[in-house]
Design an enzyme around this catalytic site. Structure first.
Site, PDB file in Angstrom:
ATOM      1  N   HIS A  48       0.571  -1.261   0.290  1.00 28.85           N
ATOM      2  CA  HIS A  48      -0.440  -0.213  -0.403  1.00 28.85           C
ATOM      3  C   HIS A  48       0.650   0.860   0.165  1.00 28.85           C
ATOM      4  O   HIS A  48       2.004   0.616   0.194  1.00 28.85           O
ATOM      5  CB  HIS A  48      -0.529   0.251   0.772  1.00 28.85           C
ATOM      6  CG  HIS A  48       0.164   0.167   2.877  1.00 28.85           C
ATOM      7  ND1 HIS A  48       0.395  -1.209   3.049  1.00 28.85           N
ATOM      8  CD2 HIS A  48       0.000   0.494   3.260  1.00 28.85           C
ATOM      9  CE1 HIS A  48       0.932  -0.891   3.842  1.00 28.85           C
ATOM     10  NE2 HIS A  48       0.947   0.040   4.826  1.00 28.85           N
ATOM     11  N   LYS A 266       6.092  12.553  -2.125  1.00 34.44           N
ATOM     12  CA  LYS A 266       6.078  11.068  -1.454  1.00 34.44           C
ATOM     13  C   LYS A 266       7.496  11.123  -1.638  1.00 34.44           C
ATOM     14  O   LYS A 266       8.461  10.919  -2.590  1.00 34.44           O
ATOM     15  CB  LYS A 266       5.961  10.050  -1.951  1.00 34.44           C
ATOM     16  CG  LYS A 266       5.747   8.620  -1.169  1.00 34.44           C
ATOM     17  CD  LYS A 266       4.799   7.519  -1.780  1.00 34.44           C
ATOM     18  CE  LYS A 266       5.259   6.206  -0.999  1.00 34.44           C
ATOM     19  NZ  LYS A 266       5.115   4.898  -1.528  1.00 34.44           N
ATOM     20  N   HIS A 270      14.519   3.405   2.926  1.00 36.94           N
ATOM     21  CA  HIS A 270      15.019   2.544   2.147  1.00 36.94           C
ATOM     22  C   HIS A 270      15.380   1.839   3.529  1.00 36.94           C
ATOM     23  O   HIS A 270      17.123   1.806   3.534  1.00 36.94           O
ATOM     24  CB  HIS A 270      15.959   2.186   0.904  1.00 36.94           C
ATOM     25  CG  HIS A 270      15.335   1.284   0.634  1.00 36.94           C
ATOM     26  ND1 HIS A 270      14.384   0.154   0.661  1.00 36.94           N
ATOM     27  CD2 HIS A 270      16.327  -0.296  -0.289  1.00 36.94           C
ATOM     28  CE1 HIS A 270      14.911  -0.747  -0.153  1.00 36.94           C
ATOM     29  NE2 HIS A 270      15.899  -0.683  -0.585  1.00 36.94           N
TER      30      HIS A 270
END
Ligand SMILES: Cc1cc2nc3c(=O)[nH]c(=O)nc-3n(C[C@H](O)[C@H](O)[C@H](O)COP(=O)(O)OP(=O)(O)OC[C@H]3O[C@@H](n4cnc5c(N)ncnc54)[C@H](O)[C@@H]3O)c2cc1C
Length: 375
Positions: A48, A266, A270
């Site tokens: 998502h 956005k 990571h």
């Protein structure tokens, strides 16, 4: 004897990978039952957050390149079949010092596979993509084919196509356990029992709960995604002017960002998250986490330093070497496992679905899958 509850293949988990496997198998006429604990697409697993990167000059290993090339074809096919926009090509930049794993790895894959790419200096990046401000000691690998997938739409389209081709899909029905013997796998769920000749486990971050007899080295890692409003020059973040971008900075740290598709810019780290489990993951986001991301935005994307629009939590499930796990269960050859994908699997979902369908049907592998075997 076949009954209503007997299938050729059962799939446990219908997120990115499982729904794709259901689609490919159903399209080949295989009798498939797919089961999911929730109703995909949902916001409790790993698929998502509006957008996912697809890129071809794969810094992690050149072996992924032919797979991602097939994935591009399959995403486009799915777009056509479902009449839904799923993939926007923006081009992509891998930015860092020349010797960084990100830049050197992307370059290695681009050269090994003869991919279209260009090497840009920091000043060339700043001139061509003014939203991005790399340091002078950084450079970038530019690849024109990279882009953005819309994961919720991708999964909805895959689920719909699987059903259209005859797959039986049941949601809000968690698999509790399985027992495999000979050519029969018995799968027990909260609602009943089913039988099939083979079982595919694509349960993502929950995979461990279905494999209690295996001592799995996987780690679930919490990841936070943030959307910032542009403070100035919002037009620089439009998809036509801003490619997807991955950065390696301050040694081994990595972050990535997207153009603004209307919800803000956005940005996320990571692999910088705390280890957790999918049952206990902290879903709320602390102010310090926003501040840490904003510091990187100020440094490398200064125009995006506007108000925070949203922050959400997602999870990676990592193998020790950061590659995928696609292999048979070590004790049960009738059980195939395709989880985890170490935080970079979404782009490959349709090709992993195709690979799983090939394996189930006993076809020779169309890619080198050695890197993904149980070790
Ligand atoms: C923040 C974030 C950013 C990412 N960015 C990228 C990116 O830019 N590009 C990229 O390629 N990849 C990216 N990834 C990785 C990618 O999204 C994942 O590798 C991929 O989505 C995982 O798919 P999956 O099918 O394994 O898991 P999921 O999609 O989570 O599916 C697992 C499914 O199994 C179901 N399930 C679990 N247990 C059971 C059970 N017992 N019975 C039945 N069903 C069950 C769940 O409900 C779920 O629907 C990112 C991941 C995260 C978290």
């Amino acid at each position: 004897m076949r009954t209503e509850s007997t299938y050729d293949v059962i799939i446990a988990g219908l997120g990115a990978m499982g729904s794709a496997a259901a689609f490919h198998l159903a399209r080949r006429g295989v009798r498939v039952l797919g089961l999911d604990r929730y109703t995909p697409p949902h916001a409790l697993g790993s698929s998502h957050g509006d957008t996912r990167i697809i890129r071809e000059a794969y810094f992690e290993h050149p072996v992924y390149v032919p797979m991602v090339q097939r994935a591009f074809e399959l995403w486009r096919e799915l777009e056509q079949a479902s009449c839904t926009a799923l993939l926007t090509q923006t081009g992509g930049l891998m930015i860092g010092r020349p010797e960084s794993e990100l830049v050197a790895g992307a370059r290695r894959s681009a050269e090994a596979h003869g991919l279209a790419h260009a090497i840009l200096s920091a000043s060339q990046v700043r001139a061509r993509f003014p939203a991005l401000h790399p340091q002078d000691d950084m450079m970038a690998v530019w690849e024109p084919r990279a882009g953005v997938l819309f994961p919720e739409a991708c999964i909805s389209a895959t689920v719909a196509q699987a059903r259209q081709h005859g797959a039986t899909l049941s949601f809000a029905e968690p698999v509790q356990s399985f027992a495999a013997a000979g050519s029969d796998v018995r799968v027990s769920t909260t609602r009943g029992e089913y039988h099939a000749q083979q079982l595919i486990i694509t349960a993502g971050a929950w995979v461990g709960s279905l494999l209690p007899t295996l001592d799995l080295p996987f780690r679930v890692e919490r990841q936070v995604l943030h959307w910032f409003e542009a403070a100035t020059d919002a037009e620089l973040f439009a998809a036509e002017r801003c490619p997807i971008h991955l950065w390696q900075f301050d040694g081994c740290r990595l972050f990535y960002g997207f153009p603004d598709f209307g919800s803000g810019v956005k940005v996320a780290f990571h692999h910088d998250g705390e280890l957790t489990t999918v049952e206990r993951v902290r879903r709320e986001v602390a102010p310090e986490e926003v501040a840490a991301t904003r510091a990187v935005v100020r440094r490398f994307l200064p125009s995006a330093d506007g108000p925070l629009r949203a922050s959400i939590v997602c999870v990676y499930t990592n193998t020790p070497d950061g590659h995928f796990w696609i292999d048979h269960h070590p004790q049960h050859p009738q059980v195939l496992i395709a989880s985890p994908c170490s935080g970079h699997g979404f782009k490959f979902a349709p090709v992993i679905g195709e690979v799983l369908a090939d394996i189930v049907q006993g076809m020779p592998p169309r890619f080198d899958l050695q890197l993904f075997r149980w070790r």
